[in-house]
Design an enzyme around this catalytic site. Structure first.
Site, PDB file in Angstrom:
ATOM      1  N   HIS A  83      20.234  15.940 -40.281  1.00 64.22           N
ATOM      2  CA  HIS A  83      20.542  15.263 -39.024  1.00 64.22           C
ATOM      3  C   HIS A  83      21.575  16.053 -38.212  1.00 64.22           C
ATOM      4  O   HIS A  83      22.727  16.166 -38.634  1.00 64.22           O
ATOM      5  CB  HIS A  83      21.082  13.865 -39.363  1.00 64.22           C
ATOM      6  CG  HIS A  83      21.442  13.039 -38.184  1.00 64.22           C
ATOM      7  ND1 HIS A  83      22.708  12.518 -38.009  1.00 64.22           N
ATOM      8  CD2 HIS A  83      20.691  12.613 -37.132  1.00 64.22           C
ATOM      9  CE1 HIS A  83      22.728  11.802 -36.894  1.00 64.22           C
ATOM     10  NE2 HIS A  83      21.517  11.842 -36.350  1.00 64.22           N
ATOM     11  N   ARG A  84      21.152  16.612 -37.111  1.00 71.63           N
ATOM     12  CA  ARG A  84      21.996  17.516 -36.294  1.00 71.63           C
ATOM     13  C   ARG A  84      22.438  18.716 -37.133  1.00 71.63           C
ATOM     14  O   ARG A  84      23.531  19.250 -36.941  1.00 71.63           O
ATOM     15  CB  ARG A  84      23.221  16.799 -35.712  1.00 71.63           C
ATOM     16  CG  ARG A  84      22.937  15.436 -35.108  1.00 71.63           C
ATOM     17  CD  ARG A  84      24.181  14.754 -34.568  1.00 71.63           C
ATOM     18  NE  ARG A  84      23.959  13.339 -34.317  1.00 71.63           N
ATOM     19  CZ  ARG A  84      24.876  12.455 -33.993  1.00 71.63           C
ATOM     20  NH1 ARG A  84      26.131  12.845 -33.822  1.00 71.63           N
ATOM     21  NH2 ARG A  84      24.587  11.179 -33.801  1.00 71.63           N
ATOM     22  N   GLU A  90      16.702  17.975 -37.726  1.00 71.75           N
ATOM     23  CA  GLU A  90      16.660  17.091 -36.557  1.00 71.75           C
ATOM     24  C   GLU A  90      17.744  17.573 -35.607  1.00 71.75           C
ATOM     25  O   GLU A  90      18.870  17.883 -36.043  1.00 71.75           O
ATOM     26  CB  GLU A  90      16.949  15.642 -36.983  1.00 71.75           C
ATOM     27  CG  GLU A  90      16.791  14.608 -35.870  1.00 71.75           C
ATOM     28  CD  GLU A  90      18.038  14.287 -35.059  1.00 71.75           C
ATOM     29  OE1 GLU A  90      17.952  13.510 -34.108  1.00 71.75           O
ATOM     30  OE2 GLU A  90      19.139  14.831 -35.361  1.00 71.75           O
ATOM     31  N   ASP A 101      19.140  17.300 -31.118  1.00 70.41           N
ATOM     32  CA  ASP A 101      19.062  16.543 -29.862  1.00 70.41           C
ATOM     33  C   ASP A 101      19.006  17.509 -28.683  1.00 70.41           C
ATOM     34  O   ASP A 101      19.807  18.449 -28.628  1.00 70.41           O
ATOM     35  CB  ASP A 101      20.302  15.657 -29.716  1.00 70.41           C
ATOM     36  CG  ASP A 101      20.527  14.795 -30.940  1.00 70.41           C
ATOM     37  OD1 ASP A 101      19.729  13.877 -31.155  1.00 70.41           O
ATOM     38  OD2 ASP A 101      21.486  15.064 -31.701  1.00 70.41           O
ATOM     39  N   HIS A 123      24.278  16.347 -28.604  1.00 78.04           N
ATOM     40  CA  HIS A 123      23.973  14.921 -28.776  1.00 78.04           C
ATOM     41  C   HIS A 123      24.416  14.051 -27.603  1.00 78.04           C
ATOM     42  O   HIS A 123      23.627  13.301 -27.037  1.00 78.04           O
ATOM     43  CB  HIS A 123      24.622  14.401 -30.063  1.00 78.04           C
ATOM     44  CG  HIS A 123      24.382  12.944 -30.290  1.00 78.04           C
ATOM     45  ND1 HIS A 123      25.221  11.959 -29.796  1.00 78.04           N
ATOM     46  CD2 HIS A 123      23.380  12.287 -30.921  1.00 78.04           C
ATOM     47  CE1 HIS A 123      24.745  10.778 -30.128  1.00 78.04           C
ATOM     48  NE2 HIS A 123      23.630  10.935 -30.810  1.00 78.04           N
ATOM     49  N   GLU A 130      14.638  15.615 -30.955  1.00 76.22           N
ATOM     50  CA  GLU A 130      14.871  14.337 -30.290  1.00 76.22           C
ATOM     51  C   GLU A 130      15.179  14.597 -28.822  1.00 76.22           C
ATOM     52  O   GLU A 130      16.145  15.306 -28.507  1.00 76.22           O
ATOM     53  CB  GLU A 130      16.038  13.573 -30.940  1.00 76.22           C
ATOM     54  CG  GLU A 130      16.245  12.251 -30.212  1.00 76.22           C
ATOM     55  CD  GLU A 130      17.462  11.458 -30.659  1.00 76.22           C
ATOM     56  OE1 GLU A 130      18.043  11.747 -31.723  1.00 76.22           O
ATOM     57  OE2 GLU A 130      17.843  10.547 -29.904  1.00 76.22           O
ATOM     58  N   LYS A 139      16.870  13.623 -25.751  1.00 77.02           N
ATOM     59  CA  LYS A 139      18.005  12.718 -25.455  1.00 77.02           C
ATOM     60  C   LYS A 139      17.961  12.365 -23.979  1.00 77.02           C
ATOM     61  O   LYS A 139      18.795  12.811 -23.183  1.00 77.02           O
ATOM     62  CB  LYS A 139      19.292  13.464 -25.763  1.00 77.02           C
ATOM     63  CG  LYS A 139      20.193  13.012 -26.884  1.00 77.02           C
ATOM     64  CD  LYS A 139      20.273  11.597 -27.218  1.00 77.02           C
ATOM     65  CE  LYS A 139      20.822  11.456 -28.632  1.00 77.02           C
ATOM     66  NZ  LYS A 139      20.347  10.331 -29.376  1.00 77.02           N
ATOM     67  N   ASP A 147      22.770  13.333 -42.827  1.00 71.27           N
ATOM     68  CA  ASP A 147      23.849  14.306 -42.535  1.00 71.27           C
ATOM     69  C   ASP A 147      24.126  15.170 -43.755  1.00 71.27           C
ATOM     70  O   ASP A 147      24.875  16.138 -43.667  1.00 71.27           O
ATOM     71  CB  ASP A 147      25.168  13.562 -42.226  1.00 71.27           C
ATOM     72  CG  ASP A 147      25.087  12.703 -40.983  1.00 71.27           C
ATOM     73  OD1 ASP A 147      24.257  12.980 -40.109  1.00 71.27           O
ATOM     74  OD2 ASP A 147      25.889  11.733 -40.889  1.00 71.27           O
TER      75      ASP A 147
END
Ligand code: G3P
Ligand code: MG
Length: 264
Positions: free
Chosen positions: A7-8, A34, A36, A49, A109, A111, A229
């Site tokens: 995640h990120r 993943e 953003d 993000h 993703e 944003k 994460d």
């Protein structure tokens, strides 16, 4: 087998959405990343993000009010730790140059649920096409109009609505927004919901799964992926998974909500 998406990037150990976090995710054994994406003032897809640059850089203001040149000169690492002071906001193109030769999956993703970025969908698709990444990418968003737009532009790439609370029969909703998979907040996933997704052959990739308890739960349920994460922990647990005794996380939960459909 459940895939592990960072995640990120490996954002527990590195500043989120930086190349340091993405490289660490690969080293940690993540299957995918993943990230953003938003647009700079001059229309370049950048990886960050928040709609504002204040929290994760030494700048102030909105992403959309800065050119890519201005954004790329900001320090995007020191807020996390001084040792990351050379990290910057990557462009999506720079990231794709890096990931393309690696055996990794990707979740972009969009944003665009607060700021509307004109042309974001077209630009992301064009870059995925250019790098040949279409078949190992899933595009997600909290802006589901944007997912329908992606589907109109491209009939091939996988899409997934992000959502965070109790949608009624979310497998039907996934189909309504022309998507193939779901990216729900993990707290919204009850066995009834997991079963509905399974029955409808819709892969589920919950976010953001950071505790051992929930990781094990989703491995048991055969979630297509978890978004975490902490990919190094997920990899360790998954490797040991066959030795883990079956847990019953929901034995005390109230099933009442999920029986409402039967009463209709
Ligand atoms: O894509 C999963 C997750 O990243 C969605 O929420 O706010 O962390 O981008 P957020
Ligand atoms: Mg995200």
């Amino acid at each position: 087998m459940t895939y592990i998406f960072a995640h990120r990037g490996s954002s527990k150990d590195c500043p989120e959405n930086t190349m340091a976090a993405f490289k660490k995710a690969f080293k940690d054994g993540a299957d995918g990343i993943e990230l953003d994406v938003q647009l700079s003032k001059d229309g370049i897809p950048v990886i960050i993000h928040d709609e504002k640059i204040d929290r994760t850089t030494n700048g102030k203001g909105y992403v959309v009010d800065n050119t890519y040149d201005e954004l790329s000169q900001l320090d995007a690492g020191s807020w996390f730790s001084k040792k990351f002071n050379k990290e910057s906001i990557p462009s999506l193109q720079l990231f794709l140059e890096w990931i393309t030769p690696l055996p990794m999956l990707l979740n972009i993703e969009l944003k665009n649920n607060i700021v509307e970025y004109n042309g974001l969908e077209e630009k992301v698709l064009q870059l995925l096409h250019h790098y040949g990444m279409m078949d190992r990418t899933v595009i997600s968003s909290f802006n589901h109009y944007s997912l329908v737009k992606i589907r109109r532009l491209n009939n091939y790439v996988q899409t997934a609505p992000l959502y965070s609370s109790g949608l009624f029969e979310p497998w039907e909703y996934v189909k309504a927004v022309c998507s193939q998979s779901a990216h729900p907040n993990y707290k919204s996933l009850h066995p009834y919901i997991m079963k509905g997704f399974k029955r409808n052959n819709i892969p589920v990739r919950p976010y953001t799964v950071n505790s051992q308890k929930w990781m094990k739960y989703f491995f048991e349920w055969g979630a297509e992926a978890i978004i975490t994460d902490y990919p190094i922990l997920a990899r360790e647990l998954l490797t040991a998974f066959h030795h883990i005794p079956r847990a019953d996380f929901f034995k005390n939960s109230d099933q009442t909500f999920y029986n409402e459909k039967e009463k209709l």
